[in-house]
Design an enzyme around this catalytic site. Structure first.
Site, mmCIF file in Angstrom:
data_model
loop_
_atom_site.group_PDB
_atom_site.id
_atom_site.type_symbol
_atom_site.label_atom_id
_atom_site.label_comp_id
_atom_site.label_asym_id
_atom_site.label_seq_id
_atom_site.Cartn_x
_atom_site.Cartn_y
_atom_site.Cartn_z
ATOM 1 C CG HIS A 352 -10.301 61.945 152.239
ATOM 2 N ND1 HIS A 352 -11.673 61.867 152.143
ATOM 3 C CD2 HIS A 352 -10.034 62.277 153.510
ATOM 4 C CE1 HIS A 352 -12.213 62.165 153.316
ATOM 5 N NE2 HIS A 352 -11.233 62.413 154.169
ATOM 6 C CE LYS A 540 -16.753 62.632 137.994
ATOM 7 N NZ LYS A 540 -16.912 61.873 139.226
ATOM 8 N NE ARG A 541 -11.406 71.483 141.460
ATOM 9 C CZ ARG A 541 -10.760 72.244 142.337
ATOM 10 N NH1 ARG A 541 -11.338 72.581 143.469
ATOM 11 N NH2 ARG A 541 -9.550 72.708 142.078
ATOM 12 C CE LYS A 546 -11.948 64.373 140.602
ATOM 13 N NZ LYS A 546 -12.713 63.571 141.585
ATOM 14 C CB THR A 648 -19.544 62.172 147.558
ATOM 15 O OG1 THR A 648 -18.717 63.260 147.146
ATOM 16 C CG2 THR A 648 -18.896 61.474 148.739
ATOM 17 C CE LYS A 652 -22.915 65.045 146.950
ATOM 18 N NZ LYS A 652 -21.776 65.984 146.869
HETATM 19 C C1 26Q Z 1 -3.064 69.717 150.204
HETATM 20 C C2 26Q Z 1 -1.918 70.463 150.463
HETATM 21 C C3 26Q Z 1 -1.788 71.747 149.998
HETATM 22 C C4 26Q Z 1 -2.833 72.308 149.269
HETATM 23 C C5 26Q Z 1 -3.980 71.576 149.021
HETATM 24 C C6 26Q Z 1 -4.109 70.279 149.481
HETATM 25 C C7 26Q Z 1 -5.342 69.485 149.197
HETATM 26 C C8 26Q Z 1 -6.595 70.093 149.262
HETATM 27 C C9 26Q Z 1 -7.750 69.361 149.005
HETATM 28 C C10 26Q Z 1 -5.282 68.147 148.887
HETATM 29 C C11 26Q Z 1 -6.449 67.424 148.631
HETATM 30 C C12 26Q Z 1 -7.699 68.014 148.694
HETATM 31 C C13 26Q Z 1 -8.957 67.320 148.441
HETATM 32 C C14 26Q Z 1 -9.084 66.036 148.222
HETATM 33 C C15 26Q Z 1 -10.396 65.419 147.929
HETATM 34 O O1 26Q Z 1 -11.396 66.097 147.772
HETATM 35 N N1 26Q Z 1 -10.472 64.089 147.858
HETATM 36 C C16 26Q Z 1 -11.713 63.406 147.581
HETATM 37 O O2 26Q Z 1 -12.340 63.094 148.816
HETATM 38 C C17 26Q Z 1 -13.645 62.588 148.617
HETATM 39 C C18 26Q Z 1 -14.280 62.401 149.971
HETATM 40 O O3 26Q Z 1 -13.739 61.311 150.617
HETATM 41 C C19 26Q Z 1 -13.619 61.303 147.819
HETATM 42 O O4 26Q Z 1 -14.939 60.927 147.544
HETATM 43 C C20 26Q Z 1 -12.859 61.505 146.507
HETATM 44 O O5 26Q Z 1 -12.712 60.270 145.847
HETATM 45 C C21 26Q Z 1 -11.503 62.138 146.790
HETATM 46 O O6 26Q Z 1 -10.834 62.428 145.583
#
Ligand code: 26Q
Length: 805
Positions: A352, A540-541, A546, A648, A652
């Site tokens: 991702h 979004k976050r 972004k 995503t 929406k």
């Molecule tokens: C990893 C290690 C330790 C703590 C936290 C994490 C961690 C947690 C969540 C790393 C990444 C995430 C989330 C990533 C994320 O949401 N990525 C998004 O995924 C979407 C679905 O595929 C994409 O549409 C987005 O582009 C992408 O940023």
């Protein structure tokens, strides 16, 4: 199910669980009774489905993910089960509406953003597509924090979701298992081969909680199994009999922190021991469960790849790989080669992100201490892989080091996943190309067929049908209801692109949704929004990549224009932001503050405020998104090209008729192809131009020196808003270290500003054209349904059959 049956069900729950008569019940009790009744229906349905599956003995998919951002469930289930009328009528006797009860439900925020919401959308699509599926995650006591903005600064409050959310969960004590941490490993060679013993470990109990997720007009019910960590209660009898009652109760609570709270960072990796424990806890409990299930249903484990597809959603559950190897070898006597053959045929992995700071690399010594046996297995996987590489690429040190799973005392989870999975996919066409060209290039050259793409999709029934019933009424009139089950039928709507009565209705619906959102925003947060302004939304976050800051830069330039001439004729605009920042992400928090101070500054000037309004929505979450997407007219998808894997939210907004202003990044590229370049506003550098510019040497000051508009924006930042200077933001753009303006806001600014101008004039001058473009976006959004994504996963990656077929 009839109204009467529903009423009887609810009454039964009220009297059995709360001991109250219908007329005495509180709203909360009625909410819970209603949920319990829906849960019963789902459990019954799931049992029926189980019977069908038993007869068919087919393959199942197991989706492992540290996050499921579910939001609310009641509306979704009542809608999917087609029980709206029955419940609505039954609730009349309580003088309540379904809508009242929907509002009682807390969001299950067991995820950060895109990745977690994708997992939730996939559970819905799996059930609707009649695929046998099970999701696995953690039953966090606290989901993603609640955001409170205090004087522009984000503060975090705990998200207590269980009191209202727990009613969805069914505890499955029969599925509990033990997960082991720490301790030592002993290896002994004997006639029977290598015998490995793990001793001196700490035990944590994993308790299962199941949540049913319905599909629309389908037999299947997806199950999401959430694990909670519980202390293994072992009385130290010696201490106890010595009368040290309190001491023998000590250390009892150590294990339970594992499932206490969701890590609130997205797209950023933190190498914390507790996070590692969470990951292994999820993975070990889930694999034990899958294996037991398999043995129970089919017996021999060499059949595992035929009966189970296990999906690793991002690297967070990557420890599932060595864990399966461990179970096969240490607990079931498989040889390394046989275990490896089963493992690689069973796992598939989705990437991702390509951003370096988000790639998981664990310190080897941490894994060695916490998970000694897992450490040994990873080392052996790496040893065998690297020796294979030496044969194929003799002497190519750099390449081999790059592909190695272990390097410099670190373990690279993405490389582990690629080596051990039979398929690896990115989440949009562009992203899937980028991973082949960059982070996984060596692997791609070695195993080109391993790599594939599955573009993300959304649960269109939630994001269109349930969130925007008014738009659906129009769609039903024009194209019938086929699109509910088959989103590709939305394309039939295109026929009406020149039908002025349809276009007028479309415009009216948008205005209505804007009014509804303005009411909600006022009631919830006391903010004033004029529904007659254009709603331009970035939700979004909060992340540098972004580029919420680029959006702000354009707003500042508009603000300056209006300050110069408050009477200037201008299409009134409302810029709406919704975003949470990771609690330790200082820069993200500063951007939030900048937006809030800018908003406040503008608010103090009545004349300007009429034309330019900036709103920061506090605590943006799934339920707010469900109200915001249908009310949006301009969708901001403005990440630096090459950085957003897919997005995503973009989908929406599109399906609700917003027009996208975006870079050619992630799924924006495919959205643009689907809707046609006349119906989307693309601007800025392309991914390969970004790369070129970095190679040439990016110098943000160049833009400052040559663009008067930019100069003024920087000056305005330094002067500040609402009595506070934002010179650190100016420095970030011009002199920041190690690089100034790392996400190239300066480079893309002029192109963005011009595009924004174009959007504004079009909206003001040609509302009919706007409505037509909006209609075309709705009509082209069908391929972004999660139903389509899931079909691709099932056909190309999991080799999983729908029970429909
Ligand atoms: C990893 C290690 C330790 C703590 C936290 C994490 C961690 C947690 C969540 C790393 C990444 C995430 C989330 C990533 C994320 O949401 N990525 C998004 O995924 C979407 C679905 O595929 C994409 O549409 C987005 O582009 C992408 O940023």
């Amino acid at each position: 199910m009839t109204e009467k049956e529903v009423r009887t069900l609810i009454q039964g729950k009220l009297s059995r669980y709360f001991g109250v008569l219908p007329q005495e019940a509180s709203r909360e009790q009625i909410y819970k009774a209603v949920v319990m009744s829906v849960r019963d229906i789902l459990l019954e349905k799931r049992q029926q489905f189980h019977k069908v599956m038993k007869n068919k003995k087919g393959k199942r998919v197991y989706y492992l993910c540290m996050e499921f951002l579910l939001g609310r469930s009641l509306k979704n289930n009542v809608y999917n089960l087609g029980l709206q009328d029955a419940y609505e009528k039954a609730l009349k006797s309580y003088e309540l509406t379904l809508e009242d009860l929907y509002e009682e439900e807390p969001d299950a925020g067991l995820g950060n953003g895109g990745l977690g919401r994708l997992a939730a959308c996939f559970m819905d699509a799996l059930a609707t597509g009649d695929y046998p599926a099970m999701g696995y995650s953690i039953r966090y006591d606290y989901g993603l924090f609640k955001q409170k903005i205090v004087d522009g600064w984000q503060t975090e409050l705990p998200d207590v979701w269980l009191p209202g959310g727990e009613v969805w969960l069914t505890q499955r004590t029969d599925k509990s298992c033990i997960v082991k941490f720490d301790g030592w490993v002993h290896e002994e060679w004997s006639d029977q081969g290598l015998k490995v013993t793990h001793g001196g470990y700490k035990e944590v109990e994993a308790v299962a909680y199941d949540m049913m997720i319905s599909g629309k007009n389908s037999e299947a019910v997806s199950v999401l199994r959430l694990w909670r960590a519980r202390n293994v209660s072992r009385f130290d009898m010696k201490l106890f009999s010595q009368g040290d009652y309190l001491r023998c109760m000590q250390d009892e609570n150590e294990a339970e922190v594992i499932s206490k709270v969701l890590y609130p960072a997205d797209n950023h990796y933190e190498g914390k021991s507790l996070r590692l424990k969470q990951q292994y806890f999820l993975v070990s409990a889930s694999l034990q469960n899958i294996i037991n299930d398999h043995k129970h249903r089919y017996g021999p484990l060499n059949l595992l790849p035929e009966m189970a597809a296990i999906h690793i959603n991002d690297t967070h559950p990557a420890l599932a790989i060595p864990e399966l190897m461990r179970i096969l070898m240490d607990e079931n006597g498989f040889t390394w080669d046989d275990a490896w053959a089963i493992t690689t045929a069973t796992f598939a992995y989705t990437n991702h992100t390509v951003m370096a700071e988000a790639l998981e690399t664990w310190q080897e010594d941490l894994i060695a201490r916490r998970l000694p046996r897992i450490h040994m297995i990873i080392k052996e996987i790496n040893r065998r892989f690297v020796s294979e590489l030496w044969n194929i690429y003799p002497g190519q040190h750099a390449l081999i080091d790059n592909m190695s799973i272990m390097s410099n005392g670190m373990i690279r989870m993405a490389n582990l996943c690629v080596v051990a999975s039979h398929k690896v996919n990115g989440v949009s066409a562009l992203h899937s190309e980028i991973i082949k060209d960059s982070i996984f290039n060596g692997f791609y050259r070695l195993w080109p067929d391993k790599f594939t793409n599955v573009t993300n999709g959304i649960a269109h029934r939630r994001w269109l049908c349930q969130s925007n019933p008014e738009l659906c009424a129009l769609l039903n009139d024009c194209i019938g209801e086929g699109y509910v089950q088959d989103a590709s039928q939305l394309s039939k709507f295109r026929k009406y692109e020149n039908d002025s009565s349809v276009l007028n209705r479309l415009t009216e619906i948008k205005l209505l949704k804007k009014k509804q959102f303005a009411d909600y925003a006022y009631k919830k947060e006391g903010v004033l929004i004029d529904p007659n302004t254009v709603f331009d939304v970035q939700a979004k976050r909060m992340h540098e990549y972004k580029r919420q800051l680029l959006n702000v830069m354009n707003i500042i330039s508009l603000y300056n224009e209006l300050k110069d001439d408050p009477n200037k004729k201008m299409q009134p605009q409302t810029f709406i932001f919704g975003a949470k920042a990771a609690p330790s992400y200082l820069m993200a928090k500063k951007i939030i503050k900048l937006i809030c101070y800018l908003a406040e500054d503008i608010r103090k000037q009545p004349k300007i405020r009429e034309k330019l309004n900036v709103v920061y929505m506090e605590d943006y979450n799934v339920s707010m998104a469900e109200r915001l997407m249908p009310a949006s007219e301009v969708s901001e998808q403005i990440s630096l090209a090459g950085k957003e894997a897919s997005g995503t939210g973009n989908m929406k907004f599109m399906i609700n008729g917003a027009l996208t202003v975006g870079t050619l990044d992630g799924a924006n590229v495919e959205m643009s192809e689907a809707v046609g370049s006349d119906n989307i506003f693309i601007f800025g550098l392309r991914a390969e131009e970004v790369d070129e510019l970095w190679t040439k040497g990016y110098n943000s000051s160049r833009y400052y020196n040559t663009d008067e508009g930019l100069r003024r924006i920087i000056e305005t930042l330094i002067r500040g808003f609402n009595g506070e200077s934002f010179s650190d933001m100016a420095n970030y753009l011009l002199t920041g270290s190690p690089v100034a303006d790392p996400y190239m806001c300066m480079a893309d600014y002029e192109s963005y500003r011009q595009t924004q101008q174009k959007i504004k004039s079009l909206y003001a001058e040609d509302p009919a054209r706007w409505a037509k473009m909006s209609l075309n976006n709705i009509a082209a959004a069908g391929i972004f349904s999660a139903d389509r994504s899931i079909k691709e996963y099932a056909d190309n990656i999991w080799h999983l059959k729908s029970l429909k077929s």
